[in-house]
Scaffold this active site. Structure first.
Site: not given
Length: 174
Positions: A5, A84, A115, A134, A136
């Site tokens: 992607g 990731t 998480e 993470h 993001a």
């Protein structure tokens, strides 16, 4: 790379800048695989040949637990897994077992199945496995601080004193 992607495609020039040969396994149709710097292979070949396996795939029923004990047996004992993408793509118990047994060298994860990382996670306390938060969706301030810490680590590593090296055992000492 496992997946092709936007994030995986962004990694290709970075990997090439480090002199890496890039292999990829993906479900992306062949007509969308136009990168001459990527060799597209099946998963078993990717696992057997790669020094670093970087996960960039979506979590689907097909990819859930895709990297488990049988996948780790195909990897080189010097290989490092980087995830990731989505934590559940990796069977965490199998990963911990593979690293402890020396079937793979280690793993760098910024995603896990649960998480934050559960206190009873099999990933805890395994030498060779590093778990980061993470990033993001984090704030601009957090991204700036992370960038500064990353730069500090690069400077420390160039000075021969890495603080958080995944492969510190491979570094030559002066």
């Amino acid at each position: 790379m496992l997946g092709y992607g936007a994030a995986a495609r962004a990694v290709v020039p970075l990997a090439r800048a480090f002199g890496m040969r890039v292999l990829c396994t993906t479900g992306v149709p062949e007509k969308e695989r136009a990168d001459p710097f990527v060799r597209f292979v099946e998963l078993p070949e990717l696992l057997a040949e790669s020094d670093y396996v970087s996960v960039h795939t979506a979590l689907t029923e097909r990819t859930r637990g895709l990297l488990g004990a049988s996948a780790f047996r195909l990897m080189k004992p010097t290989s490092v897994l980087i995830n990731t993408a989505r934590g559940a793509v990796v069977d965490e118990q199998a990963l911990a077992d593979a690293v402890r047994a020396g079937r793979i060298a280690g793993a760098a994860l910024d995603v896990v199945s649960e998480e934050p990382l559960a206190t009873d996670s099999p990933l805890r306390g395994v030498e060779g496995i590093v778990v980061y938060s993470h990033l993001a969706g984090q704030t601009a301030e957090a991204r700036t601080a992370t960038g500064l810490e990353g730069a500090a680590e690069v400077i420390a590593a160039l000075a021969g004193q890495p603080r958080f090296a995944v492969n510190a055992h491979l570094l030559k000492t002066h």
